[in-house]
Design a protein around this motif. Structure first.
Motif, PDB file in Angstrom:
ATOM      1  N   ARG A 353      15.923  -0.829   2.685  1.00 16.29           N
ATOM      2  CA  ARG A 353      15.813  -0.047   1.462  1.00 16.29           C
ATOM      3  C   ARG A 353      14.391  -0.056   0.913  1.00 16.29           C
ATOM      4  O   ARG A 353      13.881   0.959   0.424  1.00 16.29           O
ATOM      5  CB  ARG A 353      16.774  -0.610   0.397  1.00 16.29           C
ATOM      6  N   ILE A 354      13.718  -1.225   0.997  1.00 18.35           N
ATOM      7  CA  ILE A 354      12.335  -1.331   0.537  1.00 18.35           C
ATOM      8  C   ILE A 354      11.440  -0.379   1.326  1.00 18.35           C
ATOM      9  O   ILE A 354      10.593   0.326   0.753  1.00 18.35           O
ATOM     10  CB  ILE A 354      11.846  -2.787   0.665  1.00 18.35           C
ATOM     11  N   TRP A 355      11.640  -0.341   2.637  1.00 18.26           N
ATOM     12  CA  TRP A 355      10.834   0.545   3.476  1.00 18.26           C
ATOM     13  C   TRP A 355      11.075   2.005   3.116  1.00 18.26           C
ATOM     14  O   TRP A 355      10.132   2.802   2.999  1.00 18.26           O
ATOM     15  CB  TRP A 355      11.143   0.287   4.940  1.00 18.26           C
ATOM     16  N   GLN A 356      12.320   2.351   2.897  1.00 16.92           N
ATOM     17  CA  GLN A 356      12.639   3.743   2.533  1.00 16.92           C
ATOM     18  C   GLN A 356      12.065   4.087   1.163  1.00 16.92           C
ATOM     19  O   GLN A 356      11.549   5.198   0.957  1.00 16.92           O
ATOM     20  CB  GLN A 356      14.159   3.935   2.548  1.00 16.92           C
ATOM     21  N   SER A 357      12.138   3.148   0.240  1.00 14.82           N
ATOM     22  CA  SER A 357      11.592   3.385  -1.092  1.00 14.82           C
ATOM     23  C   SER A 357      10.076   3.543  -1.042  1.00 14.82           C
ATOM     24  O   SER A 357       9.507   4.407  -1.728  1.00 14.82           O
ATOM     25  CB  SER A 357      11.958   2.223  -2.013  1.00 14.82           C
ATOM     26  N   ALA A 358       9.414   2.720  -0.215  1.00 16.42           N
ATOM     27  CA  ALA A 358       7.961   2.824  -0.099  1.00 16.42           C
ATOM     28  C   ALA A 358       7.554   4.150   0.518  1.00 16.42           C
ATOM     29  O   ALA A 358       6.578   4.789   0.083  1.00 16.42           O
ATOM     30  CB  ALA A 358       7.427   1.654   0.736  1.00 16.42           C
ATOM     31  N   ARG A 359       8.289   4.593   1.515  1.00 16.67           N
ATOM     32  CA  ARG A 359       7.983   5.887   2.139  1.00 16.67           C
ATOM     33  C   ARG A 359       8.198   7.038   1.171  1.00 16.67           C
ATOM     34  O   ARG A 359       7.439   8.011   1.154  1.00 16.67           O
ATOM     35  CB  ARG A 359       8.848   6.086   3.377  1.00 16.67           C
ATOM     36  N   ALA A 360       9.235   6.937   0.338  1.00 19.61           N
ATOM     37  CA  ALA A 360       9.535   8.019  -0.595  1.00 19.61           C
ATOM     38  C   ALA A 360       8.656   7.977  -1.841  1.00 19.61           C
ATOM     39  O   ALA A 360       8.637   8.945  -2.606  1.00 19.61           O
ATOM     40  CB  ALA A 360      11.008   7.939  -0.994  1.00 19.61           C
ATOM     41  N   GLY A 361       7.957   6.881  -2.056  1.00 19.86           N
ATOM     42  CA  GLY A 361       7.083   6.770  -3.220  1.00 19.86           C
ATOM     43  C   GLY A 361       7.840   6.661  -4.526  1.00 19.86           C
ATOM     44  O   GLY A 361       7.412   7.200  -5.551  1.00 19.86           O
ATOM     45  N   GLU A 362       8.959   5.950  -4.510  1.00 18.10           N
ATOM     46  CA  GLU A 362       9.755   5.803  -5.726  1.00 18.10           C
ATOM     47  C   GLU A 362       9.002   4.978  -6.768  1.00 18.10           C
ATOM     48  O   GLU A 362       8.104   4.200  -6.451  1.00 18.10           O
ATOM     49  CB  GLU A 362      11.084   5.129  -5.392  1.00 18.10           C
ATOM     50  N   ARG A 364       8.488   2.162  -9.970  1.00 18.21           N
ATOM     51  CA  ARG A 364       8.669   0.712  -9.886  1.00 18.21           C
ATOM     52  C   ARG A 364       9.960   0.234 -10.537  1.00 18.21           C
ATOM     53  O   ARG A 364      10.379  -0.900 -10.281  1.00 18.21           O
ATOM     54  CB  ARG A 364       7.471  -0.031 -10.461  1.00 18.21           C
ATOM     55  N   GLY A 365      10.610   1.051 -11.366  1.00 21.60           N
ATOM     56  CA  GLY A 365      11.916   0.684 -11.899  1.00 21.60           C
ATOM     57  C   GLY A 365      11.942  -0.638 -12.628  1.00 21.60           C
ATOM     58  O   GLY A 365      12.885  -1.422 -12.494  1.00 21.60           O
ATOM     59  N   GLY A 366      10.906  -0.935 -13.396  1.00 22.91           N
ATOM     60  CA  GLY A 366      10.857  -2.177 -14.151  1.00 22.91           C
ATOM     61  C   GLY A 366      10.249  -3.348 -13.408  1.00 22.91           C
ATOM     62  O   GLY A 366      10.041  -4.410 -14.001  1.00 22.91           O
ATOM     63  N   GLU A 367       9.966  -3.185 -12.104  1.00 22.86           N
ATOM     64  CA  GLU A 367       9.328  -4.267 -11.350  1.00 22.86           C
ATOM     65  C   GLU A 367       7.829  -4.313 -11.668  1.00 22.86           C
ATOM     66  O   GLU A 367       7.278  -3.386 -12.259  1.00 22.86           O
ATOM     67  CB  GLU A 367       9.533  -4.058  -9.850  1.00 22.86           C
ATOM     68  N   ALA A 368       7.179  -5.387 -11.247  1.00 23.74           N
ATOM     69  CA  ALA A 368       5.745  -5.512 -11.489  1.00 23.74           C
ATOM     70  C   ALA A 368       4.951  -4.446 -10.741  1.00 23.74           C
ATOM     71  O   ALA A 368       3.934  -3.945 -11.237  1.00 23.74           O
ATOM     72  CB  ALA A 368       5.269  -6.903 -11.074  1.00 23.74           C
ATOM     73  N   LEU A 369       5.398  -4.109  -9.534  1.00 21.12           N
ATOM     74  CA  LEU A 369       4.773  -3.084  -8.706  1.00 21.12           C
ATOM     75  C   LEU A 369       5.870  -2.230  -8.096  1.00 21.12           C
ATOM     76  O   LEU A 369       7.008  -2.685  -7.942  1.00 21.12           O
ATOM     77  CB  LEU A 369       3.942  -3.720  -7.579  1.00 21.12           C
ATOM     78  N   SER A 370       5.535  -1.016  -7.741  1.00 21.52           N
ATOM     79  CA  SER A 370       6.473  -0.231  -6.947  1.00 21.52           C
ATOM     80  C   SER A 370       6.533  -0.812  -5.542  1.00 21.52           C
ATOM     81  O   SER A 370       5.648  -1.576  -5.124  1.00 21.52           O
ATOM     82  CB  SER A 370       6.028   1.233  -6.891  1.00 21.52           C
ATOM     83  N   ASP A 371       7.582  -0.466  -4.795  1.00 23.26           N
ATOM     84  CA  ASP A 371       7.700  -0.962  -3.425  1.00 23.26           C
ATOM     85  C   ASP A 371       6.503  -0.526  -2.583  1.00 23.26           C
ATOM     86  O   ASP A 371       6.026  -1.292  -1.736  1.00 23.26           O
ATOM     87  CB  ASP A 371       8.996  -0.459  -2.792  1.00 23.26           C
ATOM     88  N   ARG A 372       6.030   0.688  -2.809  1.00 22.36           N
ATOM     89  CA  ARG A 372       4.862   1.160  -2.045  1.00 22.36           C
ATOM     90  C   ARG A 372       3.630   0.343  -2.394  1.00 22.36           C
ATOM     91  O   ARG A 372       2.872  -0.065  -1.500  1.00 22.36           O
ATOM     92  CB  ARG A 372       4.610   2.640  -2.333  1.00 22.36           C
ATOM     93  N   GLU A 373       3.411   0.081  -3.689  1.00 24.23           N
ATOM     94  CA  GLU A 373       2.245  -0.711  -4.090  1.00 24.23           C
ATOM     95  C   GLU A 373       2.330  -2.133  -3.542  1.00 24.23           C
ATOM     96  O   GLU A 373       1.338  -2.679  -3.036  1.00 24.23           O
ATOM     97  CB  GLU A 373       2.160  -0.747  -5.615  1.00 24.23           C
ATOM     98  N   ALA A 374       3.510  -2.744  -3.649  1.00 24.80           N
ATOM     99  CA  ALA A 374       3.655  -4.121  -3.172  1.00 24.80           C
ATOM    100  C   ALA A 374       3.480  -4.210  -1.669  1.00 24.80           C
ATOM    101  O   ALA A 374       2.818  -5.131  -1.156  1.00 24.80           O
ATOM    102  CB  ALA A 374       5.022  -4.671  -3.582  1.00 24.80           C
ATOM    103  N   LEU A 375       4.061  -3.250  -0.925  1.00 25.14           N
ATOM    104  CA  LEU A 375       3.946  -3.272   0.528  1.00 25.14           C
ATOM    105  C   LEU A 375       2.513  -3.005   0.957  1.00 25.14           C
ATOM    106  O   LEU A 375       1.994  -3.666   1.881  1.00 25.14           O
ATOM    107  CB  LEU A 375       4.887  -2.231   1.133  1.00 25.14           C
ATOM    108  N   ALA A 376       1.847  -2.059   0.286  1.00 21.37           N
ATOM    109  CA  ALA A 376       0.441  -1.785   0.606  1.00 21.37           C
ATOM    110  C   ALA A 376      -0.425  -3.003   0.288  1.00 21.37           C
ATOM    111  O   ALA A 376      -1.332  -3.357   1.058  1.00 21.37           O
ATOM    112  CB  ALA A 376      -0.044  -0.560  -0.170  1.00 21.37           C
ATOM    113  N   GLY A 377      -0.167  -3.660  -0.862  1.00 21.90           N
ATOM    114  CA  GLY A 377      -0.933  -4.853  -1.206  1.00 21.90           C
ATOM    115  C   GLY A 377      -0.725  -5.973  -0.212  1.00 21.90           C
ATOM    116  O   GLY A 377      -1.678  -6.664   0.174  1.00 21.90           O
ATOM    117  N   LEU A 378       0.518  -6.148   0.239  1.00 23.07           N
ATOM    118  CA  LEU A 378       0.808  -7.182   1.233  1.00 23.07           C
ATOM    119  C   LEU A 378       0.080  -6.900   2.540  1.00 23.07           C
ATOM    120  O   LEU A 378      -0.544  -7.805   3.123  1.00 23.07           O
ATOM    121  CB  LEU A 378       2.316  -7.250   1.470  1.00 23.07           C
ATOM    122  N   CYS A 379       0.134  -5.658   2.998  1.00 25.08           N
ATOM    123  CA  CYS A 379      -0.526  -5.304   4.264  1.00 25.08           C
ATOM    124  C   CYS A 379      -2.041  -5.457   4.156  1.00 25.08           C
ATOM    125  O   CYS A 379      -2.692  -5.973   5.076  1.00 25.08           O
ATOM    126  CB  CYS A 379      -0.165  -3.877   4.662  1.00 25.08           C
TER     127      CYS A 379
END
Length: 653
Positions: A353-362, A364-379
């Motif tokens: 789900r995280i991968w799909q959310s990052a690809r779709a650019g959803e 952040r839904g109250g999180e510190a970062l969106s899934d795309r931002e967090a995954l990009a930061g991790l990479c």
């Protein structure tokens, strides 16, 4: 899915949007930034100069609880005289999180080891015959001027001389940047897993209960208005006050809650192989133990005795002629990797789900970062880390394996804390820099790889003060009390950078004044372990060949954990917890196995005869034990710094 928890329900740390905790303000972050160097100085002074207490070696940092307790008291006073200036809960929890991060970095297993490693090769290289390989250490990560290092090891000088400052500035800044990137990757990973662990799996984050209760009422009433809590507080406080006085005045008999070593009574073979077998009765460990499920409590002390039995049997059968037999470290490392594999598999749908959310650019839904931002930061951070490993001399695949296993270890420890909150989680000498040469053989790695592992020792020696769990707990508290996690994430990164730099400053300020070689606890001992290990690899002092026994032990540890998970799913009432198997394999469990046994007996009796009502009734009592030990123990620690005398050590060897 695991079988439902057989424990009475615990107070949950779940998102509660209706709770208004305020927001993370600039003044809170600024105050946290100002307190960070002072806190780092205090922790370095306690754990390196005064030989204890050791607040960073237990999962709930006692010095930070003490500071939060003082802040809450000052805040209550401020509410009376200047209500407009009082701090909100979000501000207090921001301060708590920032100070906890700086404590982990300044602690016994934190950046202070790097402060030892930076000058060690230049000062001791010639006398230890390291000249053949220390030249491979990157000049931008070490200090090489022997004349300027004289003050570091011998003291009686000032760190604030331009030639000294100029020499130390570059490696300090580079290490600070490296640690910020490394822990930035860990905190991005926190954002990715928080929703799955907290909202879907409903993990309870026990380490957060006390700071949450201190800053706001819970359990139906404010913790600070609970008579039961103050009863527990008084018990621990009186023990701490009495023993503090007894330490300063030896004619006063002390209460034996610290270490009583049974080694003098175990002199005949094979029992003498146990070497160190302490018994303790720390109130803080008993209190934290009461928060754990009974199956984990049972597993911690039971598997501790199993590990000790392995040592006795290996000695009786003469199997310990091999240097590492019975390979407990290797089994513990395998257990950690088994836990990681299980969590990876059980969370596969969430990761999809995280991968799909990052690809779709959803959003952040109250999180510190969106899934795309967090995954990009991790990479991005991982790419920088591998590049740093290559620049330090390691092969690309060695750097990749090292940082991959290291981050996996941090993730496992963070998960353990989020799920169950055990009082210790050290995993001594189980890092990839130790295990890779043991399993595949040092001869399978290039000399440059082995040399680079010298620098990694400051990261992997032990994991008692890891700050990735602190970061996730901070984010979870933000969600539980409805304040902005994104602002807190920025404060966490700032605390990481300032905490690392403050640790280097605090260490060198005191080293140049006192002399690390003469006045410091392990003033260069940890660095000597790192350099001596590399020397043994390169000169054949350690067997350079593939070690099938070590590899087998790793596989056995992983298989044991997975088997325990399978039994928990299929056998209702199965008493053994795989996490207990893992965390009992290392050194720190020696200090708390007896308190956990006591907590197991007490909690079993309470839940059996009092049920949920009895458990909830007594929970403030045990939180009071924790708070009282933290407050009075840290009071003596503060006296130690202010008066420059050793005082009562409420926890640690």
């Amino acid at each position: 899915m695991l079988a439902p928890d057989r424990e009475p329900p615990l107070p949950e740390c779940s998102a509660s949007p209706h709770l208004a905790a305020g927001r993370v303000t600039r003044r809170a972050v600024a105050l946290g930034a100002l307190l960070t160097p002072l806190n780092a100085f205090w922790v370095v002074r306690l754990e390196r100069v005064m030989f204890g207490p050791y607040p960073s070696t237990i999962s709930l940092f006692a010095n930070v609880v003490f500071l939060l307790f003082l802040l809450v008291g000052a805040n209550n006073l401020l509410a009376r005289v200047a209500p407009r200036w009082r701090f909100g809960q979000a501000e207090l929890l921001t301060l708590y999180t920032m100070l906890a991060i700086s404590t982990g970095l300044a602690g016994l297993d934190g950046a202070a080891i790097i402060s030892q490693i930076m000058p060690h090769g230049a000062w001791f290289g010639e006398s230890n015959h390291w000249s053949g390989w220390i030249g491979r250490l990157p000049a931008w990560l070490v200090v090489s001027d022997r004349e300027l290092l004289r003050g570091h090891f011998l003291g009686a000088t000032s760190f604030y001389q331009w030639p000294i400052l100029k020499t130390w500035a570059w490696p300090m800044l580079v290490w600070t940047l490296f640690l910020t990137v490394l822990l930035g990757a860990a905190h991005c990973l926190n954002v990715l897993v928080r929703r799955q662990w907290a909202d879907n799996e409903r993990l309870t984050f026990p380490i957060t209960w006390l700071p949450l209760e201190l800053t706001e009422g819970g359990l139906g009433a404010s913790l600070l208005s609970s008579r039961m809590m103050w009863t527990g507080f008084a018990i621990a406080a009186l023990i701490g006050l009495w023993n503090g006085i007894a330490f300063l005045y030896p004619s006063v008999p002390s209460l034996a809650v610290g270490i009583t070593d049974m080694k003098p009574y175990l002199t005949s073979k094979p029992w003498s192989a146990l070497d160190w077998f302490p018994i303790t009765f720390y109130p803080i460990a008993i209190g934290l133990g009461f928060l754990l499920p009974t199956d984990l409590l049972f597993s911690c002390w039971f598997f501790f005795l199993v590990w000790r039995a392995q040592v006795v049997i290996a000695n009786a059968m003469a199997w310990d002629t091999s240097p590492h037999a019975p390979y407990i470290d290797e089994q513990g490392f395998g257990a950690m990797m088994g836990l990681f594999a299980f969590y990876l598999w059980s969370g596969r749908r969430s990761f999809r789900r995280i991968w799909q959310s990052a690809r779709a650019g959803e959003g952040r839904g109250g999180e510190a970062l969106s899934d795309r931002e967090a995954l990009a930061g991790l990479c991005f951070c991982c790419a920088v880390l591998v590049g740093a490993g290559i620049a330090a001399g390691a092969t690309w695949w060695v750097a990749g394996v090292f940082f991959g296993v290291y981050l996996a270890t941090l993730a496992v420890i963070t998960r353990i804390r989020a799920e169950l909150g055990p009082p210790v989680h050290d995993f001594h000498f189980m890092g990839p820099d130790t295990m890779l040469p043991r399993v595949v053989g040092a001869s399978a790695l290039r000399p440059a790889d082995l040399t680079a592992f010298t620098l990694a020792f400051g990261l992997t020696r032990a994991h008692r003060g890891d700050t990735m769990p602190v970061g996730l707990e901070g984010l979870q508290m933000a969600h539980a009390r409805g304040f902005d996690a994104r602002r807190l994430f920025g404060a966490i990164l700032l605390a990481t950078a300032l905490g690392a730099l403050s640790t280097f400053w605090a260490y060198e300020h005191q080293a140049y004044a006192l002399g690390a070689a003469a006045k410091f606890n392990q003033g260069f001992g940890h660095a000597q372990q790192a350099f001596g290990r590399t020397q043994s690899w390169l000169t054949g002092g350690l067997d350079p060949r593939v070690n099938p026994s070590a590899g087998t032990a790793v596989a056995v540890g992983a298989a044991a954990v997975l088997l325990l998970f399978a039994c928990r799913v299929r056998l209702p009432g199965f008493p053994f917890h795989p996490i207990g198997f893992a965390i009992s394999s290392s050194w720190a469990i020696h200090l708390v196995w007896m308190p956990l046994l006591i907590a197991w007996v007490l909690k079993s009796l309470v839940t059996r005869f009092g049920g949920l009502r009895g458990y909830r009734l007594l929970l403030p009592l045990f939180l009071g034990l924790v708070l009282g030990d933290c407050v009075v123990g840290s009071f003596w620690a503060l006296v130690s710094v202010l008066l420059n005398v050793r005082t009562y050590n409420f926890f640690g060897a």
